[in-house]
Design a protein around this motif. Structure first.
Motif, PDB file in Angstrom:
ATOM      1  N   THR A   1       0.898  -1.186  -0.054  1.00  0.00           N
ATOM      2  CA  THR A   1       0.014   0.314   0.126  1.00  0.00           C
ATOM      3  C   THR A   1       0.947   1.542   0.383  1.00  0.00           C
ATOM      4  O   THR A   1       1.687   1.053   0.282  1.00  0.00           O
ATOM      5  CB  THR A   1      -0.549  -0.186   1.664  1.00  0.00           C
ATOM      6  OG1 THR A   1      -1.578  -1.382   1.131  1.00  0.00           O
ATOM      7  CG2 THR A   1      -1.884   0.992   0.994  1.00  0.00           C
ATOM      8  N   THR A   2       0.461   1.843  -0.887  1.00  0.00           N
ATOM      9  CA  THR A   2       1.605   3.229  -0.854  1.00  0.00           C
ATOM     10  C   THR A   2       0.556   4.334  -0.386  1.00  0.00           C
ATOM     11  O   THR A   2       1.047   6.275  -0.535  1.00  0.00           O
ATOM     12  CB  THR A   2       1.638   3.840  -2.175  1.00  0.00           C
ATOM     13  OG1 THR A   2       0.789   3.138  -3.216  1.00  0.00           O
ATOM     14  CG2 THR A   2       3.047   2.582  -2.849  1.00  0.00           C
ATOM     15  N   ASP A   3      -0.938   4.032  -0.278  1.00  0.00           N
ATOM     16  CA  ASP A   3      -1.739   5.070   0.462  1.00  0.00           C
ATOM     17  C   ASP A   3      -1.566   5.522   1.335  1.00  0.00           C
ATOM     18  O   ASP A   3      -0.799   5.850   2.977  1.00  0.00           O
ATOM     19  CB  ASP A   3      -3.460   4.764   1.021  1.00  0.00           C
ATOM     20  CG  ASP A   3      -4.413   5.000   1.226  1.00  0.00           C
ATOM     21  OD1 ASP A   3      -4.200   7.127   1.421  1.00  0.00           O
ATOM     22  OD2 ASP A   3      -5.381   5.067   1.347  1.00  0.00           O
ATOM     23  N   PRO A   4      -1.472   7.978   1.602  1.00  0.00           N
ATOM     24  CA  PRO A   4      -1.154   8.097   3.157  1.00  0.00           C
ATOM     25  C   PRO A   4      -1.711   7.367   4.042  1.00  0.00           C
ATOM     26  O   PRO A   4      -1.169   7.818   5.252  1.00  0.00           O
ATOM     27  CB  PRO A   4      -0.966   9.576   2.576  1.00  0.00           C
ATOM     28  CG  PRO A   4      -1.544   9.634   1.308  1.00  0.00           C
ATOM     29  CD  PRO A   4      -1.861   8.224   0.371  1.00  0.00           C
ATOM     30  N   TRP A   5      -2.655   7.109   4.234  1.00  0.00           N
ATOM     31  CA  TRP A   5      -4.260   7.369   5.043  1.00  0.00           C
ATOM     32  C   TRP A   5      -4.047   5.494   5.417  1.00  0.00           C
ATOM     33  O   TRP A   5      -4.442   5.008   6.711  1.00  0.00           O
ATOM     34  CB  TRP A   5      -5.452   6.994   4.908  1.00  0.00           C
ATOM     35  CG  TRP A   5      -5.776   8.894   4.267  1.00  0.00           C
ATOM     36  CD1 TRP A   5      -5.774   9.296   3.287  1.00  0.00           C
ATOM     37  CD2 TRP A   5      -5.804   9.871   4.928  1.00  0.00           C
ATOM     38  NE1 TRP A   5      -4.890  10.613   3.301  1.00  0.00           N
ATOM     39  CE2 TRP A   5      -6.217  10.579   4.530  1.00  0.00           C
ATOM     40  CE3 TRP A   5      -6.452   9.866   6.614  1.00  0.00           C
ATOM     41  CZ2 TRP A   5      -7.121  12.181   4.701  1.00  0.00           C
ATOM     42  CZ3 TRP A   5      -7.528  10.483   6.654  1.00  0.00           C
ATOM     43  CH2 TRP A   5      -7.273  12.262   6.391  1.00  0.00           C
ATOM     44  N   SER A   6      -2.690   4.973   4.900  1.00  0.00           N
ATOM     45  CA  SER A   6      -2.804   4.017   5.556  1.00  0.00           C
ATOM     46  C   SER A   6      -2.223   3.228   7.200  1.00  0.00           C
ATOM     47  O   SER A   6      -2.353   2.243   7.669  1.00  0.00           O
ATOM     48  CB  SER A   6      -2.000   2.639   4.583  1.00  0.00           C
ATOM     49  OG  SER A   6      -0.579   3.284   4.736  1.00  0.00           O
ATOM     50  N   ILE A   7      -1.401   4.302   7.592  1.00  0.00           N
ATOM     51  CA  ILE A   7      -0.756   4.524   8.757  1.00  0.00           C
ATOM     52  C   ILE A   7      -2.622   5.111   9.674  1.00  0.00           C
ATOM     53  O   ILE A   7      -2.183   3.673  11.058  1.00  0.00           O
ATOM     54  CB  ILE A   7      -0.240   4.999   9.303  1.00  0.00           C
ATOM     55  CG1 ILE A   7       1.470   4.699   8.169  1.00  0.00           C
ATOM     56  CG2 ILE A   7       0.091   4.974  10.884  1.00  0.00           C
ATOM     57  CD1 ILE A   7       2.267   5.639   8.589  1.00  0.00           C
ATOM     58  N   ALA A   8      -3.368   5.599   9.566  1.00  0.00           N
ATOM     59  CA  ALA A   8      -4.822   5.781  10.369  1.00  0.00           C
ATOM     60  C   ALA A   8      -5.290   4.734   9.931  1.00  0.00           C
ATOM     61  O   ALA A   8      -6.156   4.160  11.252  1.00  0.00           O
ATOM     62  CB  ALA A   8      -4.555   7.063  10.024  1.00  0.00           C
TER      63      ALA A   8
END
Length: 404
Positions: free
Chosen positions: A370-377
């Motif tokens: 995943t490269t979505d910047p929201w993935s950590i949240a």
């Protein structure tokens, strides 16, 4: 539903005093496989049909599963499949980074229902927490507008931020020292009224990969996270491993040379922070994501030079991970644009020879996640769901060894 296709599930136990574990095993089986009949569940979990029936009734009563229309296959009696109710539980996930914060609300299945982000003052946690609490309150209001039961079914707040945590000397700016010294969890628990848990950003990314990414259904995987720093989220025996102090996987701190004047931590050369410095970019810019993407698409010479250098060092990290953990696959995840992450993975090949270089592999040694910047949240939000509902092998061992 009663066919012979394989069902992914952990085994339950028919010993006394393990009903809570068996309940979690059933929930995970439904989450991984979708709708299943009681016979399917009994076969997959190795529980008795009576035990499965009792747990299904309890889960229905709690609003966590629902029966679907009966299905007839062949000449046998029709079977009733059951599925999880997404609205059975909710959680909030919070990602805190050096310049911004993101919050999401998810349901039991990990679907994002509401999200919001805000800028943070650099290294000022007292002001930052005020912004965060307002952000969380807004996400909860949005969630309540979607489900009136959300507040009653909110199982907790998961927080993810760069580690490592609890070090004696934490004045290094890479470690967000002011935030490390601030009573963050206490402030968030008081301000939200929720149970709060903390993990590093790489572990949260690995959790997100388990739910919706390349690690779904994989028992042994390492997620190599390239963000402002670098970390590794460890999925071992199907469970997230955090170590004795929550700092497992801090591979970005590994030295690329023996200790001495020339030694350099990996993340000082191959992280996005090193990229920002190399290209003289400001990570606080609202369009930093677009700036990086444009440079990759244009094949900017300085960008390409950084990719080549970072790939050289990250290739070594994959070799180290494979040697120590023997995972089924290494998954590179990142807060960078997909085009940049993909070029980085391509530049890392060919990989160094290692014990993972076997001809009968089912999964690639290295793959893009995943490269979505929201993935950590998203991964942070999954942590309270996991604590509430996922089966843990360590927990059942404690139950079995407990004195009578």
């Amino acid at each position: 539903m009663d066919d012979i296709s394989p069902i992914r599930a952990k085994s339950g136990t028919n010993q006394e005093g393990t009903s809570a574990h068996n309940r979690r095993v059933m929930i995970e089986a439904l989450r991984l496989n979708g709708a299943l009949s009681r016979a399917d569940l009994a076969r997959a979990t190795q529980l008795t049909k009576q035990a499965v029936s009792n747990i299904i009734e309890d889960l229905e009563s709690d609003g966590l599963v629902v029966a679907l229309d009966a299905v007839r296959k062949g000449r046998g009696q029709p079977s009733t499949p059951y599925r999880l109710v997404p609205e059975g539980a909710f959680a909030i996930g919070l990602h805190i980074d050096r310049h911004l914060t993101r919050a999401v609300a998810v349901d039991l299945m990990g679907s994002v229902l509401a999200r919001a982000e805000a800028n943070l003052p650099f290294d000022e946690p007292s002001k930052g927490v005020e912004i965060i609490l307002e952000l969380i309150a807004g996400v909860r209001r949005d969630l309540a507008g979607i489900s009136v039961q959300s507040e009653k079914r909110l199982v907790g707040l998961g927080v993810a931020m760069p580690g490592p945590f609890g070090l004696k000397d934490s004045d290094d700016k890479w470690m967000m020292p002011a935030w490390q010294k601030f009573p963050l969890l206490e402030a968030l628990a008081k301000g939200t009224g929720l149970n709060v848990g903390l993990q590093n950003d790489a572990a949260a990314c690995a959790t997100a990969e388990r739910i919706v990414g390349a690690a779904h259904g994989v028992d042994h995987a390492v997620c190599l996270y390239v963000g402002y720093g670098i970390g590794a989220g460890l999925i071992l025996n199907g469970e997230l491993y955090s170590g004795g102090h929550g700092n497992a996987g801090e591979i970005g701190m590994a030295l690329l040379a023996p200790a001495g004047p020339g030694s350099t931590p990996l993340e000082h050369r191959a992280s996005l922070a090193s990229l920002y410095q190399h290209l003289d970019l400001n990570p606080a810019d609202s369009d930093i994501y677009e700036q990086m993407n444009a440079l990759v698409q244009a094949e900017d010479a300085k960008m390409m030079a950084w990719i080549d250098g970072a790939a050289h060092d990250l290739r070594w990290s994959v070799h180290l991970i494979e040697t120590i953990f023997d995972p089924q696959t290494v998954i590179l995840t990142s807060g960078a644009p997909e085009a940049l992450a993909r070029r980085l993975v391509e530049a890392m090949h060919p990989l160094l020879p290692s014990i993972a270089d076997r001809p009968a592999r089912m999964l690639p040694r290295l793959q893009l996640g995943t490269t979505d910047p929201w993935s950590i949240a998203l991964g942070a939000a999954a942590a309270p769901i996991s604590r509430a509902f996922d089966p843990l092998f360590s927990a059942i061992l404690k139950t079995r060894s407990a004195p009578a």
